[in-house]
Design a protein around this motif. Structure first.
Motif, PDB file in Angstrom:
ATOM      1  N   UNK A  46       4.268   1.488  -6.511  1.00 46.07           N
ATOM      2  CA  UNK A  46       2.910   1.073  -6.844  1.00 46.07           C
ATOM      3  C   UNK A  46       1.976   2.163  -6.337  1.00 46.07           C
ATOM      4  N   UNK A  47       0.903   2.390  -7.065  1.00 44.20           N
ATOM      5  CA  UNK A  47       0.022   3.529  -6.792  1.00 44.20           C
ATOM      6  C   UNK A  47      -1.360   3.049  -6.382  1.00 44.20           C
ATOM      7  N   UNK A  83       1.265   7.060  -3.372  1.00 38.74           N
ATOM      8  CA  UNK A  83       2.131   5.894  -3.220  1.00 38.74           C
ATOM      9  C   UNK A  83       1.471   4.926  -2.238  1.00 38.74           C
ATOM     10  N   UNK A  84       1.401   3.673  -2.611  1.00 40.82           N
ATOM     11  CA  UNK A  84       0.771   2.682  -1.742  1.00 40.82           C
ATOM     12  C   UNK A  84       1.554   2.567  -0.434  1.00 40.82           C
ATOM     13  N   UNK A  85       0.912   1.996   0.573  1.00 36.43           N
ATOM     14  CA  UNK A  85       1.572   1.822   1.862  1.00 36.43           C
ATOM     15  C   UNK A  85       2.862   1.033   1.711  1.00 36.43           C
ATOM     16  N   UNK A  86       2.823  -0.075   0.980  1.00 38.35           N
ATOM     17  CA  UNK A  86       4.029  -0.897   0.839  1.00 38.35           C
ATOM     18  C   UNK A  86       5.107  -0.154   0.054  1.00 38.35           C
ATOM     19  N   UNK A  87       4.720   0.737  -0.854  1.00 38.38           N
ATOM     20  CA  UNK A  87       5.708   1.544  -1.579  1.00 38.38           C
ATOM     21  C   UNK A  87       6.377   2.536  -0.642  1.00 38.38           C
ATOM     22  N   UNK A  88       5.590   3.150   0.241  1.00 37.23           N
ATOM     23  CA  UNK A  88       6.178   4.088   1.206  1.00 37.23           C
ATOM     24  C   UNK A  88       7.081   3.343   2.196  1.00 37.23           C
ATOM     25  N   UNK A  89       6.704   2.114   2.531  1.00 37.80           N
ATOM     26  CA  UNK A  89       7.577   1.297   3.374  1.00 37.80           C
ATOM     27  C   UNK A  89       8.887   1.010   2.646  1.00 37.80           C
TER      28      UNK A  89
END
Length: 318
Positions: free
Chosen positions: A8-9, A14-20
């Motif tokens: 998710x962008x 990359x959004x925080x939750x995507x990097x997580x």
């Protein structure tokens, strides 16, 4: 063998939750790390993917995908899964991530585990996941050949890979039909001052509940949050009474937070509120009731009136 992460962008990154989710997937050691993206990849997003150790980014840029449509995104994830030969697909546990993977599960007659916080084993896939709004953990098995799971927000900290990935972009051709686009977002209206990113991404959150006493009882709360460089969070009753806007609400029906410090003032600590703050690293409760759930669950507690404790704390901080 590979693992595919749905990205998710936010603001071209990359959004925080995507990097997580990328960190979560990489640490599983389940094979080569791939990502799938709806839309064109910006250089900033590719930099995030390289830092996370992503080998390939499967990019779907069909103009029909400009508007979010869960079924169409599911078709993209399916196509990327085939291209990557992935046997494990992970999405952030957001409303969108859960919806898209639920569509994939239905289309492929697969099983899906939502809001996973840990993986106990890969073969068979056994996970721990949040249930009852995050108030309990369930141990579940996912026996499907292709395993689908969404990762609960803030289950891990986003950490760069020891060896950066190439993050080579691979264009993805997706066959969409009218059914995939039957339900889609046609308009997004941004409510004034409804930005929750400051709350969900804050490292310090100063929360207040019914104990604030009314709209005028937040002066010290606002001042302390500003002094600590943090954000203000509130309980559901505060928004229900109209004392503060809903985008500040923490809980099952509000935002889920994971700050380094959550200072909960005058909040009883219902199970719904706890679902939104349980991932905080340290919780300090300030409450006149020594038996309040928030007091008994907090790491530290001050039994006292928030209207006396917060001004004293502000004075001490200078």
């Amino acid at each position: 063998m590979s693992v595919l992460v749905v990205l998710e962008v936010e603001d071209g990154r990359a959004s925080l939750v995507s990097r997580e989710a990328l960190t979560f997937a990489r640490d599983l050691g389940a094979g080569e790390l791939h990502a799938v993206l709806v839309g064109a990849a910006s250089e900033g997003l590719l930099a995030d993917c390289r830092a996370a150790g992503v080998a390939l980014v499967h990019e779907a840029t069909d103009p029909a995908l400009v508007r979010y449509a869960a079924a169409a995104w599911a078709a993209v994830v399916e196509a990327a899964g085939r291209a990557a030969r992935a046997d494990l697909v992970i999405a952030p546990g957001t409303g969108r991530g859960n919806e898209v993977l639920a569509h994939v599960a239905a289309r492929r007659t697969l099983r899906m585990a939502a809001n996973v916080v840990a993986v106990e084993s890969l073969s068979p896939l056994v996970v721990q996941r949040q249930v009852v709004g995050g108030a309990a953990l369930e141990r579940a098995s996912v026996p499907s050949r292709v395993r689908l799971l969404t990762m609960a927000g803030h289950a891990v900290e986003p950490v760069p890979a020891e060896t950066p990935g190439e993050a080579r972009v691979l264009p993805l051709e997706v066959a969409l039909d009218s059914a995939d686009l039957r339900a889609q977002v046609v308009r997004v209206e941004q409510r004034e001052s409804a930005d929750t990113s400051g709350l969900t991404g804050a490292r310090v959150v100063v929360g207040a509940g019914r104990g604030a006493g009314g709209p005028d009882g937040f002066t010290a709360v606002d001042a302390l949050a500003a002094r600590l460089g943090g954000a203000v969070g509130v309980s559901r009753v505060v928004t229900s009474l109209g004392w503060r806007p809903h985008h500040e609400q923490v809980g099952q029906t509000g935002s889920r937070i994971a700050p380094d410090l959550y200072l909960a003032c005058g909040i009883s600590g219902s199970i719904q509120h706890w679902a939104g703050c349980a991932s905080s690293r340290t919780i300090i409760a300030v409450n006149t009731d020594p038996d309040a759930p928030m007091v008994t669950k907090a790491d530290y507690a001050v039994v006292g009136d928030m209207h006396e404790v917060l001004p004293a704390l502000l004075e001490e901080l200078g």
